[in-house]
Design a protein around this motif. Structure first.
Motif, PDB file in Angstrom:
ATOM      1  N   TYR A  43       0.794  -1.232   0.000  1.00  0.00           N
ATOM      2  CA  TYR A  43       0.000   0.000   0.000  1.00  0.00           C
ATOM      3  C   TYR A  43       0.830   1.287   0.000  1.00  0.00           C
ATOM      4  CZ  TYR A  43      -3.369  -3.543   1.143  1.00  0.00           C
ATOM      5  OH  TYR A  43      -4.130  -4.690   1.098  1.00  0.00           O
ATOM      6  N   THR A  44       2.155   1.187   0.214  1.00  0.00           N
ATOM      7  CA  THR A  44       2.933   2.432   0.322  1.00  0.00           C
ATOM      8  C   THR A  44       4.284   2.389  -0.402  1.00  0.00           C
ATOM      9  OG1 THR A  44       4.146   1.826   2.362  1.00  0.00           O
ATOM     10  CG2 THR A  44       1.948   2.774   2.632  1.00  0.00           C
ATOM     11  N   SER A  64       4.795   5.470  -2.658  1.00  0.00           N
ATOM     12  CA  SER A  64       4.739   6.782  -2.003  1.00  0.00           C
ATOM     13  C   SER A  64       5.667   6.874  -0.799  1.00  0.00           C
ATOM     14  CB  SER A  64       3.315   7.076  -1.531  1.00  0.00           C
ATOM     15  OG  SER A  64       2.935   6.168  -0.504  1.00  0.00           O
ATOM     16  N   ARG A  65       6.021   5.727  -0.246  1.00  0.00           N
ATOM     17  CA  ARG A  65       6.786   5.658   1.005  1.00  0.00           C
ATOM     18  C   ARG A  65       6.087   6.473   2.104  1.00  0.00           C
ATOM     19  NH1 ARG A  65      12.089   7.784   0.833  1.00  0.00           N
ATOM     20  NH2 ARG A  65      12.397   6.676   2.809  1.00  0.00           N
ATOM     21  N   ALA A  66       4.769   6.393   2.152  1.00  0.00           N
ATOM     22  CA  ALA A  66       4.014   7.083   3.186  1.00  0.00           C
ATOM     23  C   ALA A  66       4.319   6.473   4.546  1.00  0.00           C
ATOM     24  CB  ALA A  66       2.517   6.987   2.890  1.00  0.00           C
ATOM     25  N   ARG A 121       7.930   4.281   7.943  1.00  0.00           N
ATOM     26  CA  ARG A 121       7.810   4.142   6.510  1.00  0.00           C
ATOM     27  C   ARG A 121       8.950   3.276   5.997  1.00  0.00           C
ATOM     28  NH1 ARG A 121       9.917   9.626   3.443  1.00  0.00           N
ATOM     29  NH2 ARG A 121      12.014   9.683   4.332  1.00  0.00           N
ATOM     30  N   GLY A 176      -1.178   8.990   0.507  1.00  0.00           N
ATOM     31  CA  GLY A 176      -0.132   8.117  -0.014  1.00  0.00           C
ATOM     32  C   GLY A 176      -0.418   6.641   0.148  1.00  0.00           C
ATOM     33  N   ILE A 177      -1.665   6.288   0.465  1.00  0.00           N
ATOM     34  CA  ILE A 177      -2.037   4.885   0.632  1.00  0.00           C
ATOM     35  C   ILE A 177      -2.798   4.446  -0.617  1.00  0.00           C
ATOM     36  CG2 ILE A 177      -3.411   3.240   1.958  1.00  0.00           C
ATOM     37  CD1 ILE A 177      -2.978   5.050   4.398  1.00  0.00           C
TER      38      ILE A 177
END
Length: 321
Positions: A41-42, A45-47, A93, A300-301
């Protein structure tokens, strides 16, 4: 950090006398589940997700709170995760190195499970390390596993495909002048008891793992009702955590050397149906869980699909700060 995952998760006893039979640990490791969850999921984006949200999501997969927090802490020490704090809230993250590795790994998972033309040649990796360098030998074997090689004999590993410059550079720090790599065809011989190179892989055991995968996930695709959000996240995490092991167990082994009806393609198609089919409800659930532990709107997800995996790092700043 060679990989966010450990080769021991796939070959847990790959030590001084590695077994030919690929034996998987019972259940998935909390660290492996945490990496898979964050990557799903990240990774693009590296959320940063609140640690409490990661613990809650892992709890839905059966990981205890203590086990989840220990896994997060260990991943941070290994450089897979980066931590931050805002007031009393901690968040984590993926590190830039881990995200880049996982982007490349996602593409590898799918490209390595497709049929590839074979030129009939074998890459042979021969090495000799003294007994007092057991740690180096273990690391070398682990790297050879990641590169799709298997032991035909102790100290002699093989692959049906060439080891490119990137693969050779990964072996170089572990070789220390004790490794020789060459490529060629198997010579015809009437030698009694000659072992075929494909026997370096236990095909019967690999087929059983494919069949277990197919039995486990086929009923989910055939269901008329869509799973709820928590179930969708669990299923996507588990199906990825299981399927990502197949390219190491079955590293594009040439179809002409395999038994009829080899289940690689069927497993890939089933993986795609489950992973992509549950993306919508899974993403909504992850956003809902994260929202419980932060005052800000989750950003970002996004549930990645197999198309995203195939894209790899193309057009995505996976390693961006």
């Amino acid at each position: 950090m060679a990989s966010p995952f450990d080769i021991e998760e796939i070959y847990p006893d790959d030590g001084e006398a590695p077994p030919r039979l690929p034996r998987r640990q019972a259940g998935a490791s909390p660290q492996g589940l945490a990496v898979t969850l964050l990557a799903d999921y990240t990774v693009h984006s590296r959320a940063a997700l609140p640690s409490a949200a990661v613990v809650a999501l892992l709890g839905e997969s059966g990981v205890t709170s203590a086990g989840a927090r220990t896994a997060i802490s260990r991943l941070a020490r290994r450089g897979v995760l980066e931590g931050s704090r805002r007031g009393r809230t901690s968040a984590y993250r993926l590190s830039s190195a881990a995200a880049a590795n996982l982007c490349a790994g996602g593409r590898w998972i799918l490209t390595a499970t497709t049929a590839t033309p074979w030129d009939g040649c074998w890459t042979v990796v021969a090495f000799s390390l003294p007994q007092d360098r057991a740690a180096q030998r273990r690391a070398l074997r682990g790297q050879l596993r990641w590169l799709g090689c298997a032991p035909l004999y102790d100290g002699l590993w093989i692959s049906p495909y060439e080891l490119g410059p990137a693969a050779r550079s990964r072996l170089a720090p572990l070789a220390d002048g004790a490794v020789t790599v060459f490529r060629g065809r198997q010579a015809a011989s009437d030698l009694l008891g000659q072992r075929a190179p494909i026997e370096a892989w236990d095909l019967a055991a690999i087929r059983r793992q494919y069949e277990t995968f197919l039995r486990r996930w086929t009923p989910l695709v055939g269901r008329s009702a869509s799973p709820g959000g928590a179930e969708a996240v669990r299923a996507r995490t588990e199906v990825m955590d299981t399927f990502r092991r197949f390219p190491t167990l079955d590293p594009r082994l040439p179809l002409e050397l395999l038994p009829p009806d080899w289940p690689r393609q069927a497993a890939r198609e089933l993986f795609t149906a489950v992973y992509d089919g549950l993306a919508g409800p899974a993403e909504r659930h992850v956003r809902d869980v994260v929202a419980r532990f932060t005052d800000e709107a989750p950003d970002g997800i996004r549930a990645h699909t197999t198309s995203d995996l195939l894209a790899g790092t193309e057009g995505v700043a996976c390693a961006a700060e």
